[in-house]
Design an enzyme around this catalytic site. Structure first.
Site, PDB file in Angstrom:
ATOM      1  N   SER A 262       0.835  -1.197   0.000  1.00 16.07           N
ATOM      2  CA  SER A 262       0.000   0.000   0.000  1.00 16.07           C
ATOM      3  C   SER A 262       0.867   1.243   0.000  1.00 16.07           C
ATOM      4  O   SER A 262       1.725   1.400  -0.862  1.00 16.07           O
ATOM      5  CB  SER A 262      -0.969  -0.040   1.189  1.00 16.07           C
ATOM      6  OG  SER A 262      -1.972   0.928   1.048  1.00 16.07           O
ATOM      7  N   HIS A 395      -6.962  -6.259   0.878  1.00 15.55           N
ATOM      8  CA  HIS A 395      -5.800  -5.408   0.652  1.00 15.55           C
ATOM      9  C   HIS A 395      -4.631  -5.868   1.522  1.00 15.55           C
ATOM     10  O   HIS A 395      -4.770  -6.044   2.728  1.00 15.55           O
ATOM     11  CB  HIS A 395      -6.187  -3.961   0.987  1.00 15.55           C
ATOM     12  CG  HIS A 395      -5.145  -2.955   0.656  1.00 15.55           C
ATOM     13  ND1 HIS A 395      -4.364  -3.013  -0.483  1.00 15.55           N
ATOM     14  CD2 HIS A 395      -4.744  -1.826   1.320  1.00 15.55           C
ATOM     15  CE1 HIS A 395      -3.543  -1.978  -0.516  1.00 15.55           C
ATOM     16  NE2 HIS A 395      -3.755  -1.246   0.573  1.00 15.55           N
TER      17      HIS A 395
END
Length: 444
Positions: A262, A395
């Site tokens: 991320s 994620h």
């Protein structure tokens, strides 16, 4: 002249190999003219001495003085970097991805040597417009290793900072390692050590109020142009300095990877691009600001996609230089885009891991990295870069269907074993041809 006297001026380097540019320089980078001057001086001294013993014929008594006089009249030049890097960069709007095979002055990139110069242009432009200045090794530096902790102290301008990382899985000798931003979110195999890198300590990332905070800014000042991504990359560079300066950690500093997910994936991508001692970049789900191209993300946003763009990212955090704010609503005027971030890693190893979450921009990351792979292909090393996108997982969780791709790159670039990295280019449908108006040459 001094350089010429330090090595035989015969067009060979210390290993007896001709240099690549012997047309203008000898093997040690000394200009040919300087070496000819050296020859002329030695030759004339010998001629004068010999003449005292055996008077010369007219033939040589005329030619040799003329040679010495002619060559000595030429200016002496020190070896120079032949790349001309501009200090200002184009800001003309262009919705297509910038051509990585054309210099800013319009000259074509035709050779691998040309591309090295082009990359210096790209590096200068991306620092000026997006990332901020990437400082070199500081004036003072020391490092220690003990009990799994590697520490360094860096000093500049009367200021100093200290920083530490932890190392695990380093039993054995000459062990490869992965530097993991905030810890690894990919499976690190046996035989590869993990270096846990607390990047937030170097550059904070808790919103706009974090600007200029962290150990990097304690050293270089809160007004330094670097965004947090660049500050972290500087820290990675210093960790490698510390590995090279210490013993007992069993790490091979020539076999290092860097990863993060991320926001930390953006950081890992930038570190792989800026730190040339990284053997393998492994950015995971970095999205916009990482594997996505700004221009393609804007295009996807215009089509109604819920995707992060440059105009949003500058308000979210301090990952980029304040200079980037001027481009945030007009990314098409940037001199570069992130296919060239991949190009800065080339020809070193790069495996880009992505998710198909809309916010990350799966079409943007896929098309952008396809353009990046065109750079690798032009350099003749298409299998040194791969892109693997996969959906239907949370994620920063690593799905099993990406394992074989990751394993292949770790085997090849860190473990020095066989790894089939050929043609790894997976992701949603994305036509890179619609975003470029150039073709990749075969660089010689």
């Amino acid at each position: 002249m001094t350089a010429c006297l330090q090595r035989d001026c015969v067009g060979y380097d210390a290993q007896g190999c001709m240099s690549e540019n012997t047309a203008s320089h000898w093997g040690n980078g000394v200009p040919v003219m300087s070496c000819l001057v050296h020859f002329a001086i030695v030759w004339r001294k010998w001629h004068i001495l010999y003449s005292r013993i055996n008077p010369p014929t007219m033939k040589y008594s005329i030619v040799l003085p003329l040679l010495a006089t002619t060559v000595l009249a030429a200016p002496l030049e020190a070896p120079q970097d032949s790349c001309k890097v501009p200090t200002s960069f184009p800001t003309t709007a262009n919705a297509k991805l910038p051509n990585p095979f054309k210099f800013f002055d319009g000259t074509d990139v035709k050779t691998k040597a040309d591309f090295e110069c082009k990359n210096k242009e790209v590096l200068a432009a991306i620092q000026a417009q997006e990332l901020g200045t990437f400082p070199p090794k500081p004036s003072t530096f020391s490092a220690t290793y003990s009990g799994g902790t590697l520490s360094f102290t860096a000093g500049e301008g009367g200021k100093s900072i200290s920083f530490s990382v932890s190392i695990k899985g380093n039993s054995g000798s000459s062990v490869p390692a992965i530097i993991a931003y905030g810890g690894a979110s990919i499976p690190v195999p046996a035989g590869v050590a993990t270096i846990t890198f607390n990047n937030d300590q170097l550059g904070q990332q808790s919103g706009g109020s974090s600007r200029g905070k962290g150990k990097f800014y304690d050293l270089y000042g809160s007004g330094h142009s670097a965004g947090a991504l660049t500050a972290w990359a500087w820290g990675v560079d210093r960790v490698i300095d510390a590995l090279e300066a210490t013993t007992g950690h069993n790490i091979d500093p020539k076999r290092l990877g860097v990863t993060g997910c991320s926001r930390n994936g953006k950081g890992a991508f930038v570190a792989a691009a800026l730190v040339k001692r990284i053997a393998l970049g492994i950015p995971q789900e970095s999205g916009s600001g990482g594997a996505a191209c700004w221009r393609i993300s804007d295009s996807e946003k215009a089509k109604g996609k819920n995707i992060q763009t440059s105009s949003q990212i500058v308000g979210e955090n301090v990952w980029f230089s304040p200079a980037f704010n001027a481009f945030s609503t007009k990314a098409s005027t940037l001199s570069t885009d992130h296919h060239q971030l991949a190009g800065l890693v080339a020809p070193r190893g790069l495996i880009v891991i992505e998710n198909e979450i809309d916010w990350l921009g799966p079409v943007s990351t896929t098309a952008c990295m396809k353009a990046g792979r065109l750079i690798y292909k032009a350099l003749g090393v298409p299998d040194n870069m791969g892109f693997t996108g996969s959906g239907n997982h949370n994620h920063c969780s690593f799905p099993s269907n990406q394992q074989s791709d990751l394993t292949a790159f770790i085997n090849k670039f860190l473990l020095n074993t066989s790894g089939n990295t050929a043609n790894i280019e997976k992701g949603p449908a994305a036509d890179v041809a619609s975003y470029i108006d150039w073709t990749a040459p075969t660089l010689t």
